[in-house]
Design a protein around this motif. Structure first.
Motif, PDB file in Angstrom:
ATOM      1  N   ALA A  65       0.547  -1.306   0.126  1.00  0.00           N
ATOM      2  CA  ALA A  65       0.077   0.012   0.148  1.00  0.00           C
ATOM      3  C   ALA A  65       0.797   1.245   0.094  1.00  0.00           C
ATOM      4  O   ALA A  65       0.485   2.210  -0.459  1.00  0.00           O
ATOM      5  N   GLY A  66       1.843   1.346   0.522  1.00  0.00           N
ATOM      6  CA  GLY A  66       2.782   2.591   0.675  1.00  0.00           C
ATOM      7  C   GLY A  66       3.932   2.362   1.144  1.00  0.00           C
ATOM      8  O   GLY A  66       4.498   1.381   1.761  1.00  0.00           O
ATOM      9  N   PHE A  67       5.041   3.254   1.033  1.00  0.00           N
ATOM     10  CA  PHE A  67       6.437   3.084   1.537  1.00  0.00           C
ATOM     11  C   PHE A  67       7.041   4.610   1.647  1.00  0.00           C
ATOM     12  O   PHE A  67       6.786   5.521   0.931  1.00  0.00           O
ATOM     13  N   SER A  68       8.067   4.340   2.373  1.00  0.00           N
ATOM     14  CA  SER A  68       9.047   5.543   2.683  1.00  0.00           C
ATOM     15  C   SER A  68      10.242   5.080   3.377  1.00  0.00           C
ATOM     16  O   SER A  68      10.574   3.820   3.937  1.00  0.00           O
ATOM     17  N   TYR A  69      11.430   5.859   3.222  1.00  0.00           N
ATOM     18  CA  TYR A  69      12.752   5.232   3.739  1.00  0.00           C
ATOM     19  C   TYR A  69      13.460   6.464   4.281  1.00  0.00           C
ATOM     20  O   TYR A  69      13.199   7.897   4.047  1.00  0.00           O
ATOM     21  N   ILE A  70      14.455   6.182   5.237  1.00  0.00           N
ATOM     22  CA  ILE A  70      15.297   7.367   5.656  1.00  0.00           C
ATOM     23  C   ILE A  70      16.962   7.144   5.453  1.00  0.00           C
ATOM     24  O   ILE A  70      17.275   5.886   5.263  1.00  0.00           O
ATOM     25  N   GLU A  71      17.716   7.914   5.250  1.00  0.00           N
ATOM     26  CA  GLU A  71      19.053   8.157   5.265  1.00  0.00           C
ATOM     27  C   GLU A  71      19.820   9.001   5.918  1.00  0.00           C
ATOM     28  O   GLU A  71      19.311  10.135   6.342  1.00  0.00           O
ATOM     29  N   THR A  72      21.253   8.563   6.314  1.00  0.00           N
ATOM     30  CA  THR A  72      21.927   9.393   7.201  1.00  0.00           C
ATOM     31  C   THR A  72      23.068   9.810   6.273  1.00  0.00           C
ATOM     32  O   THR A  72      23.551   9.446   5.460  1.00  0.00           O
ATOM     33  N   TRP A  73      23.339  11.344   6.746  1.00  0.00           N
ATOM     34  CA  TRP A  73      24.655  12.042   6.012  1.00  0.00           C
ATOM     35  C   TRP A  73      25.511  12.655   6.902  1.00  0.00           C
ATOM     36  O   TRP A  73      24.936  13.258   7.840  1.00  0.00           O
ATOM     37  N   GLU A  74      26.706  13.000   6.354  1.00  0.00           N
ATOM     38  CA  GLU A  74      27.655  13.583   7.189  1.00  0.00           C
ATOM     39  C   GLU A  74      27.818  13.000   8.699  1.00  0.00           C
ATOM     40  O   GLU A  74      27.695  13.968   9.687  1.00  0.00           O
ATOM     41  N   ASN A  75      28.022  11.653   8.722  1.00  0.00           N
ATOM     42  CA  ASN A  75      28.289  11.243  10.090  1.00  0.00           C
ATOM     43  C   ASN A  75      26.925  11.273  10.991  1.00  0.00           C
ATOM     44  O   ASN A  75      27.186  11.638  12.152  1.00  0.00           O
ATOM     45  N   LYS A  76      25.723  11.221  10.432  1.00  0.00           N
ATOM     46  CA  LYS A  76      24.430  11.480  10.916  1.00  0.00           C
ATOM     47  C   LYS A  76      24.184  12.810  11.504  1.00  0.00           C
ATOM     48  O   LYS A  76      23.542  13.052  12.396  1.00  0.00           O
ATOM     49  N   LYS A  77      24.781  13.798  11.084  1.00  0.00           N
ATOM     50  CA  LYS A  77      24.481  15.195  11.195  1.00  0.00           C
ATOM     51  C   LYS A  77      23.354  15.656  10.633  1.00  0.00           C
ATOM     52  O   LYS A  77      22.322  16.316  11.075  1.00  0.00           O
ATOM     53  N   TYR A  78      22.941  15.014   9.445  1.00  0.00           N
ATOM     54  CA  TYR A  78      21.652  15.220   8.657  1.00  0.00           C
ATOM     55  C   TYR A  78      20.950  13.737   8.225  1.00  0.00           C
ATOM     56  O   TYR A  78      21.491  12.970   8.505  1.00  0.00           O
ATOM     57  N   PHE A 139      19.091  25.517  -0.462  1.00  0.00           N
ATOM     58  CA  PHE A 139      19.933  24.256  -0.627  1.00  0.00           C
ATOM     59  C   PHE A 139      21.071  24.462   0.103  1.00  0.00           C
ATOM     60  O   PHE A 139      21.660  23.315   0.452  1.00  0.00           O
ATOM     61  N   ALA A 140      21.698  25.758   0.329  1.00  0.00           N
ATOM     62  CA  ALA A 140      22.945  25.890   1.246  1.00  0.00           C
ATOM     63  C   ALA A 140      22.911  25.367   2.624  1.00  0.00           C
ATOM     64  O   ALA A 140      23.790  24.788   3.261  1.00  0.00           O
ATOM     65  N   ASP A 141      21.434  25.088   3.056  1.00  0.00           N
ATOM     66  CA  ASP A 141      21.228  24.835   4.129  1.00  0.00           C
ATOM     67  C   ASP A 141      21.382  23.350   4.628  1.00  0.00           C
ATOM     68  O   ASP A 141      21.193  22.827   5.597  1.00  0.00           O
ATOM     69  N   LEU A 142      21.353  22.503   3.458  1.00  0.00           N
ATOM     70  CA  LEU A 142      21.294  21.023   3.447  1.00  0.00           C
ATOM     71  C   LEU A 142      22.702  20.300   3.612  1.00  0.00           C
ATOM     72  O   LEU A 142      23.550  21.241   3.608  1.00  0.00           O
ATOM     73  N   ASP A 145      27.225  16.477   1.731  1.00  0.00           N
ATOM     74  CA  ASP A 145      27.734  15.233   1.243  1.00  0.00           C
ATOM     75  C   ASP A 145      27.447  14.802  -0.204  1.00  0.00           C
ATOM     76  O   ASP A 145      26.311  14.756  -0.741  1.00  0.00           O
ATOM     77  N   GLU A 146      28.388  14.650  -1.013  1.00  0.00           N
ATOM     78  CA  GLU A 146      28.379  14.398  -2.601  1.00  0.00           C
ATOM     79  C   GLU A 146      27.470  13.241  -2.672  1.00  0.00           C
ATOM     80  O   GLU A 146      26.724  13.126  -3.840  1.00  0.00           O
TER      81      GLU A 146
END
Length: 209
Positions: A65-78, A139-142, A145-146
């Motif tokens: 029925a539905g889905f979403s996911y999460i991911e971490t960046w910059e050593n879990k800062k984001y 976008f500068a606030d995000l 991480d390349e």
């Protein structure tokens, strides 16, 4: 029409990997219908998110029925909450909000000090983000991480992002300030699973890295 109370919204487990191809197909078809861009994800990418307890799935019995996911960046800062999709048979009943809320709660519980952000072109997602405490940002606030920005290369609007040197694109950037809200609760069995994945015990109702 399906009833919202009949649908289970849960943190995905290994047994749900069988739905990955359906998830990818649903995302692709939704993007084509909207005529909007979306970052391309592979079968292996989504499978890894499920195995790492970084995904939420909605099921009507054994039907996707539905889905979403999460991911971490910059050593879990984001942290990003991404890939929110609802199957056409289950749209218009409030399911996307239930998925979004649990995905957000999972991110807040696992990484309570991280900044959570979202890039979206969908008005409904913007509304849900606002209700959760996200605010529009540049976008500068995000994350810088390349690896995150590389994920945008599969989007049909990536040329806009490149031409503007990543200053803006079709999507709206939204950011959650972690100091404004307390972490939500995640079921203890999910916390236990995460602890096993990370090779350590859980001593409280919150899991911090």
């Amino acid at each position: 029409m399906a009833k919202i109370e009949d649908i289970a919204v849960i943190v995905a487990e290994d047994e749900h990997e069988k739905y990955v191809d359906t998830i990818l197909k649903t995302i692709e078809e939704a993007a084509k219908k909207r005529g909007s861009g979306i970052a391309t994800r592979t079968h292996e990418y989504l499978t890894k998110r499920i195995r790492e307890a970084k995904a939420v799935i909605a099921l009507d019995g054994d039907k996707f029925a539905g889905f979403s996911y999460i991911e971490t960046w910059e050593n879990k800062k984001y942290v990003t909450t991404s890939g929110l999709i609802v199957h056409p048979d289950y749209r218009g009943i409030g399911l996307s909000k239930r998925i979004k809320d649990l995905t957000f709660s999972l991110a807040r519980t696992r990484w309570p000090n991280a900044k959570i952000f979202s890039l979206t072109s969908g008005a409904a997602v913007m509304v849900m983000n606002t209700q959760l405490g996200y605010k529009p940002v540049t976008f500068a606030d995000l994350t810088e991480d390349e690896a995150f920005w590389k994920g945008c290369e599969g989007c049909c609007n990536v040329d806009v992002l490149q031409r503007t040197n990543r200053r803006y694109c079709i999507c709206t950037a939204m950011l959650f300030d972690p100091e404004e809200h307390l972490p939500a609760k995640i079921p203890q069995e999910v916390l236990d699973r995460i602890a096993r994945l990370e090779g350590r015990p859980v001593h409280s109702s919150e899991l911090r890295d």
